[in-house]
Design a protein around this motif. Structure first.
Motif, PDB file in Angstrom:
ATOM      1  N   LEU A  39       0.830  -1.204   0.000  1.00 57.92           N
ATOM      2  CA  LEU A  39       0.000   0.000   0.000  1.00 57.92           C
ATOM      3  C   LEU A  39       0.859   1.247   0.000  1.00 57.92           C
ATOM      4  O   LEU A  39       0.592   2.216  -0.687  1.00 57.92           O
ATOM      5  CB  LEU A  39      -0.898   0.016   1.240  1.00 57.92           C
ATOM      6  CG  LEU A  39      -2.107  -0.901   1.239  1.00 57.92           C
ATOM      7  CD1 LEU A  39      -2.844  -0.789   2.543  1.00 57.92           C
ATOM      8  CD2 LEU A  39      -3.034  -0.534   0.103  1.00 57.92           C
ATOM      9  N   LEU A  61      -7.796   1.668   6.386  1.00 61.59           N
ATOM     10  CA  LEU A  61      -8.771   0.762   5.763  1.00 61.59           C
ATOM     11  C   LEU A  61      -8.112  -0.575   5.447  1.00 61.59           C
ATOM     12  O   LEU A  61      -8.702  -1.642   5.652  1.00 61.59           O
ATOM     13  CB  LEU A  61      -9.338   1.386   4.490  1.00 61.59           C
ATOM     14  CG  LEU A  61     -10.277   2.558   4.713  1.00 61.59           C
ATOM     15  CD1 LEU A  61     -10.663   3.181   3.390  1.00 61.59           C
ATOM     16  CD2 LEU A  61     -11.514   2.109   5.460  1.00 61.59           C
ATOM     17  N   GLY A  62      -6.862  -0.516   4.943  1.00 65.47           N
ATOM     18  CA  GLY A  62      -6.127  -1.741   4.682  1.00 65.47           C
ATOM     19  C   GLY A  62      -5.986  -2.554   5.947  1.00 65.47           C
ATOM     20  O   GLY A  62      -6.111  -3.787   5.944  1.00 65.47           O
ATOM     21  N   ILE A 115      -8.019  -2.516   8.476  1.00 64.59           N
ATOM     22  CA  ILE A 115      -9.314  -3.122   8.799  1.00 64.59           C
ATOM     23  C   ILE A 115      -9.484  -4.409   7.998  1.00 64.59           C
ATOM     24  O   ILE A 115      -9.894  -5.443   8.529  1.00 64.59           O
ATOM     25  CB  ILE A 115     -10.463  -2.136   8.504  1.00 64.59           C
ATOM     26  CG1 ILE A 115     -10.434  -0.995   9.509  1.00 64.59           C
ATOM     27  CG2 ILE A 115     -11.806  -2.845   8.567  1.00 64.59           C
ATOM     28  CD1 ILE A 115     -11.515   0.036   9.301  1.00 64.59           C
ATOM     29  N   ALA A 116      -9.106  -4.343   6.700  1.00 65.12           N
ATOM     30  CA  ALA A 116      -9.192  -5.542   5.866  1.00 65.12           C
ATOM     31  C   ALA A 116      -8.345  -6.661   6.457  1.00 65.12           C
ATOM     32  O   ALA A 116      -8.780  -7.812   6.554  1.00 65.12           O
ATOM     33  CB  ALA A 116      -8.722  -5.223   4.452  1.00 65.12           C
ATOM     34  N   LEU A 117      -7.155  -6.293   6.876  1.00 64.43           N
ATOM     35  CA  LEU A 117      -6.240  -7.277   7.461  1.00 64.43           C
ATOM     36  C   LEU A 117      -6.833  -7.882   8.727  1.00 64.43           C
ATOM     37  O   LEU A 117      -6.741  -9.094   8.978  1.00 64.43           O
ATOM     38  CB  LEU A 117      -4.930  -6.563   7.795  1.00 64.43           C
ATOM     39  CG  LEU A 117      -3.707  -7.433   7.960  1.00 64.43           C
ATOM     40  CD1 LEU A 117      -3.423  -8.143   6.661  1.00 64.43           C
ATOM     41  CD2 LEU A 117      -2.525  -6.579   8.362  1.00 64.43           C
ATOM     42  N   ILE A 119     -10.035  -8.240   9.539  1.00 62.87           N
ATOM     43  CA  ILE A 119     -11.090  -9.205   9.213  1.00 62.87           C
ATOM     44  C   ILE A 119     -10.459 -10.499   8.738  1.00 62.87           C
ATOM     45  O   ILE A 119     -10.877 -11.592   9.111  1.00 62.87           O
ATOM     46  CB  ILE A 119     -12.009  -8.685   8.092  1.00 62.87           C
ATOM     47  CG1 ILE A 119     -12.447  -7.265   8.373  1.00 62.87           C
ATOM     48  CG2 ILE A 119     -13.220  -9.563   7.939  1.00 62.87           C
ATOM     49  CD1 ILE A 119     -13.163  -6.666   7.196  1.00 62.87           C
ATOM     50  N   PHE A 120      -9.441 -10.354   7.902  1.00 64.42           N
ATOM     51  CA  PHE A 120      -8.795 -11.523   7.319  1.00 64.42           C
ATOM     52  C   PHE A 120      -8.223 -12.421   8.416  1.00 64.42           C
ATOM     53  O   PHE A 120      -8.486 -13.627   8.450  1.00 64.42           O
ATOM     54  CB  PHE A 120      -7.685 -11.066   6.369  1.00 64.42           C
ATOM     55  CG  PHE A 120      -7.181 -12.156   5.487  1.00 64.42           C
ATOM     56  CD1 PHE A 120      -7.828 -12.447   4.304  1.00 64.42           C
ATOM     57  CD2 PHE A 120      -6.085 -12.904   5.847  1.00 64.42           C
ATOM     58  CE1 PHE A 120      -7.384 -13.465   3.487  1.00 64.42           C
ATOM     59  CE2 PHE A 120      -5.625 -13.922   5.035  1.00 64.42           C
ATOM     60  CZ  PHE A 120      -6.280 -14.196   3.847  1.00 64.42           C
ATOM     61  N   SER A 125     -10.902 -14.097  10.583  1.00 63.06           N
ATOM     62  CA  SER A 125     -11.555 -15.233   9.930  1.00 63.06           C
ATOM     63  C   SER A 125     -10.607 -16.412   9.841  1.00 63.06           C
ATOM     64  O   SER A 125     -11.019 -17.564   9.943  1.00 63.06           O
ATOM     65  CB  SER A 125     -12.020 -14.865   8.521  1.00 63.06           C
ATOM     66  OG  SER A 125     -12.350 -13.538   8.433  1.00 63.06           O
ATOM     67  N   GLN A 146     -16.134 -13.448   4.959  1.00 60.76           N
ATOM     68  CA  GLN A 146     -15.376 -12.334   5.533  1.00 60.76           C
ATOM     69  C   GLN A 146     -14.016 -12.204   4.865  1.00 60.76           C
ATOM     70  O   GLN A 146     -13.548 -11.118   4.564  1.00 60.76           O
ATOM     71  CB  GLN A 146     -15.169 -12.563   7.044  1.00 60.76           C
ATOM     72  CG  GLN A 146     -16.442 -12.573   7.838  1.00 60.76           C
ATOM     73  CD  GLN A 146     -16.904 -11.178   8.162  1.00 60.76           C
ATOM     74  OE1 GLN A 146     -16.113 -10.253   8.186  1.00 60.76           O
ATOM     75  NE2 GLN A 146     -18.191 -11.009   8.382  1.00 60.76           N
ATOM     76  N   MET A 147     -13.381 -13.366   4.616  1.00 60.81           N
ATOM     77  CA  MET A 147     -12.057 -13.344   4.010  1.00 60.81           C
ATOM     78  C   MET A 147     -12.124 -12.787   2.592  1.00 60.81           C
ATOM     79  O   MET A 147     -11.235 -12.053   2.168  1.00 60.81           O
ATOM     80  CB  MET A 147     -11.458 -14.749   3.977  1.00 60.81           C
ATOM     81  CG  MET A 147     -10.725 -15.101   5.242  1.00 60.81           C
ATOM     82  SD  MET A 147     -10.261 -16.816   5.201  1.00 60.81           S
ATOM     83  CE  MET A 147      -8.553 -16.674   5.629  1.00 60.81           C
ATOM     84  N   ALA A 191     -12.436  -9.099   2.844  1.00 59.74           N
ATOM     85  CA  ALA A 191     -11.163  -8.497   3.237  1.00 59.74           C
ATOM     86  C   ALA A 191     -10.196  -8.463   2.058  1.00 59.74           C
ATOM     87  O   ALA A 191      -9.557  -7.444   1.786  1.00 59.74           O
ATOM     88  CB  ALA A 191     -10.561  -9.251   4.400  1.00 59.74           C
ATOM     89  N   SER A 192     -10.118  -9.594   1.311  1.00 62.59           N
ATOM     90  CA  SER A 192      -9.159  -9.648   0.203  1.00 62.59           C
ATOM     91  C   SER A 192      -9.543  -8.659  -0.888  1.00 62.59           C
ATOM     92  O   SER A 192      -8.688  -7.974  -1.449  1.00 62.59           O
ATOM     93  CB  SER A 192      -9.111 -11.050  -0.395  1.00 62.59           C
ATOM     94  OG  SER A 192      -9.103 -12.005   0.614  1.00 62.59           O
ATOM     95  N   LEU A 233     -11.255  -5.883  -0.522  1.00 60.54           N
ATOM     96  CA  LEU A 233     -10.969  -4.537  -0.036  1.00 60.54           C
ATOM     97  C   LEU A 233      -9.489  -4.243  -0.200  1.00 60.54           C
ATOM     98  O   LEU A 233      -9.094  -3.180  -0.681  1.00 60.54           O
ATOM     99  CB  LEU A 233     -11.372  -4.437   1.435  1.00 60.54           C
ATOM    100  CG  LEU A 233     -11.240  -3.072   2.098  1.00 60.54           C
ATOM    101  CD1 LEU A 233     -12.049  -2.049   1.347  1.00 60.54           C
ATOM    102  CD2 LEU A 233     -11.705  -3.121   3.541  1.00 60.54           C
ATOM    103  N   PHE A 234      -8.669  -5.210   0.167  1.00 57.45           N
ATOM    104  CA  PHE A 234      -7.233  -5.008   0.109  1.00 57.45           C
ATOM    105  C   PHE A 234      -6.761  -4.839  -1.334  1.00 57.45           C
ATOM    106  O   PHE A 234      -5.973  -3.954  -1.636  1.00 57.45           O
ATOM    107  CB  PHE A 234      -6.512  -6.173   0.773  1.00 57.45           C
ATOM    108  CG  PHE A 234      -5.171  -5.786   1.278  1.00 57.45           C
ATOM    109  CD1 PHE A 234      -5.061  -5.074   2.458  1.00 57.45           C
ATOM    110  CD2 PHE A 234      -4.028  -6.088   0.572  1.00 57.45           C
ATOM    111  CE1 PHE A 234      -3.834  -4.662   2.922  1.00 57.45           C
ATOM    112  CE2 PHE A 234      -2.794  -5.687   1.031  1.00 57.45           C
ATOM    113  CZ  PHE A 234      -2.697  -4.975   2.200  1.00 57.45           C
TER     114      PHE A 234
END
Lengths: 281, 290
Positions: free
Chosen positions: A75, A87-88, A90-92, A94-95, A98, B265-266, B269-270, B272-273
């Motif tokens: 990024l 935001l990145g 936040i994505a991380l 969630i990832f 999960s 969810q994954m 997330a992916s 979005l990333f």
């Protein structure tokens, strides 16, 4: 006090990352949880020796920190702003959350290293030997960390990049390497906090979020980038949490942290120890 | 059976779209990283549910819930007026948690963690919107009106001022505009619209509890706004359709339910990333977050 010690560790680890990288690494909580699950895996599932498991977990933590910094580098290479990085993150978050759910499933786990010991009475409060060792260990780690930041070569470069990345680059310090280093250190320190927490509590995928938001809040209240500030903020929070419930219903315990944080952000955003001009306001 | 499922899906899609569009107003158009949006949604839901449970007609309840959510927006806007970027995200997040804690703990009022059940299906001007298709039409009408209102707003002088607040706050202040007032206004309007979405949600699912209003429920909405593109209403709409289709199609892979949740969810997330790396301004957006 025990909670305060753990918050202080989380706050310090968050503070190191925030001060150098200048964005909110929300995924820190998920990282903490993931690493603590590693300990559960090594110690409880594989049945390894506790010390060995902790060492392996630290190794894994370093690896996770490294991977994450590579993630953010993608990024950063695109000149991402701190909000985009958030935001990145936040994505991380969630990832990773999960991922924990997929690997370890949602039910709570216990590390179960120590039997519940009889508490001893100290200053009219019941305290278990485990709690004493948690406090002592945390203080020790914080001391080492603070010395490391102040005295060591890497610590100095960390502070240099935190202050002015451009100038540090001119002097031949690779900001990218320092970012990576900050993530590795941050991940390891957070993991220590996670392990200490895991000794007393059950593990759940969401455990990191609560810990880290309190840690964030403590770091902000104490002043970003100052370890003493992190300790002070964390102690303040553990006091507020524990004395607050004498006056208000215990259900509000978690909310209390956010009320204090909210007040600080609106009234004194640079924290108790932070410097006014360092905050991008 | 399939038809009922599709109706349900379409209505939820509409509600999510209203919520995402209203978030677009603070986050996309005005450039405020607002993680407190779910709190407005929650306030709208609870207000509407409680009022109708105490015998108020639906139209009135929905109006009051929009008003209250707007009031919450005013509060948040006033308190956070001088905070920026990261710290704003943190402060608005704190607000989300605060409202969640209030819902969880005012037992006598909100029934605590047990939530509110038996919320009535709405009656509008004597017309019972009980059937799912009627509800879908009602939701669509509101979603389309929200879209049109926001579309008009973007092109209006006020909308221009809001976008200028995002792009170059200093320039706007030099021109003598009060950016503080504009930001607060964005929070209020955004809150009102989210309140309407909340009210719809409460009466559609007829059961609400605090767990439906945590930050985890906000994240997909934030994804929609970012994926579609900040400041682009059409982008948000496309993103809503695409994401719902992806997450719903996973249901048909006949995986165990313990897998589908995390997998969805994954994927979110992916996605979005990837978007943040490849095209930080989203599918249709022109600006990236500062």
């Amino acid at each position: 006090m025990v909670a305060g010690a753990i918050y202080a560790l989380v706050a310090a680890s968050f503070s190191i990352i925030y001060a150098t990288n200048k964005f909110l690494h929300v995924a820190h909580g998920a990282v903490l949880a993931l690493n603590t699950y590693f300990l559960y895996f090594f110690f409880t599932v594989l049945g390894l020796n506790f010390v060995l498991s902790v060492l392996l977990t630290m190794l894994a933590a370093a690896l996770v920190g490294f991977t994450i910094s590579k993630f953010y580098k993608q990024l950063r290479d695109k000149q991402a702003s701190s909000a985009t990085l958030l935001l990145g993150s936040i994505a991380l978050m969630i990832f990773i959350d999960s991922l924990i759910l997929l690997l370890f499933e949602g039910n709570t786990k216990t590390i179960g290293l120590l039997k519940v010991a009889q508490g001893i009475e100290l200053f009219q409060a019941i305290i278990t030997p485990l709690q004493i060792s948690i406090i002592v260990l945390s203080l020790f780690v914080l001391l080492v960390l603070s010395l490391f930041i102040k005295k060591s070569r890497l610590g100095t470069t960390l502070r240099a990049v935190a202050d002015t990345p451009e100038q540090a680059e001119i002097l031949g310090i690779s900001a990218n390497q320092v970012y990576t280093a900050s993530f590795i250190i941050g991940s390891i320190v957070a993991t220590l906090a996670g392990i200490l927490y895991g000794l007393e509590h059950n593990l759940a995928p969401t455990m990191g979020i609560k810990l880290v938001f309190t840690g964030f809040a403590a770091a902000v209240v104490g002043g970003i980038g100052s370890i003493q500030g992190a300790v002070l903020g964390a102690s303040l929070f553990s006091l507020v949490e524990n004395f607050g419930i004498w006056y208000i219903p215990s259900g509000y315990k978690d909310a209390l942290v956010f009320i204090v944080l909210f007040l600080f952000l609106t009234l004194r955003p640079h924290g108790i120890f932070g410097f006014k001009n360092k905050i991008p306001l | 059976m399939t038809f009922a499922y599709l109706l349900h899906l379409a209505t939820m899609l509409g509600i999510n779209m209203i919520l995402a569009l209203s978030l677009q107003l603070t986050m996309g158009i005005t450039g405020l990283v607002n993680l407190g949006h779910i709190a407005f949604f929650a306030i709208g839901s609870y207000t509407s549910a409680l009022l109708t449970l105490h015998g108020m007609p639906f139209t009135g309840a929905m109006f009051v819930s929009a008003l209250l959510a707007g009031l919450a927006g005013l509060l948040l806007g006033v308190f956070t007026q001088r905070i920026k970027a990261d710290y704003l995200a943190l402060a608005t997040l704190a607000f989300s948690y605060l409202v969640h804690a209030l819902l969880l703990n005012t037992h006598s009022f909100t029934n605590g963690p047990l939530g509110l059940a038996n919320i009535t299906k709405p009656i509008i001007f004597g017309f019972q919107v009980g059937a799912n298709w009627a509800f879908l039409i009602f939701t669509t009408v509101i979603a389309v009106s929200v879209y049109l209102i926001l579309m008009r707003l973007i092109d209006s002088p006020l909308g221009m001022a809001l976008q200028a607040t995002r792009d170059n706050e200093l320039a706007l202040r030099v021109l003598g505009k009060s950016t503080l007032k504009l930001k607060i206004l964005a929070f209020v309007c955004s809150g009102c619209l989210a309140g309407v979405a909340g009210s719809l949600y409460a009466h559609f699912v007829t059961f609400i509890d605090p767990a439906s209003f945590t930050i985890m429920q906000l994240i997909p909405i934030v994804c929609l706004v970012v994926l579609g593109g900040l400041g682009s209403l059409n982008g948000t709409i496309v993103a809503t359709f695409v994401l719902i289709l992806i997450s719903e199609s996973l249901r048909f892979l006949s995986l165990p339910s313990s897998l589908t949740g995390p997998l969805t969810q994954m994927i979110y997330a992916s996605l979005l990333f990837l978007v943040l790396i490849k095209k930080p301004q989203g599918f249709f957006g022109k600006v990236s977050l500062k």
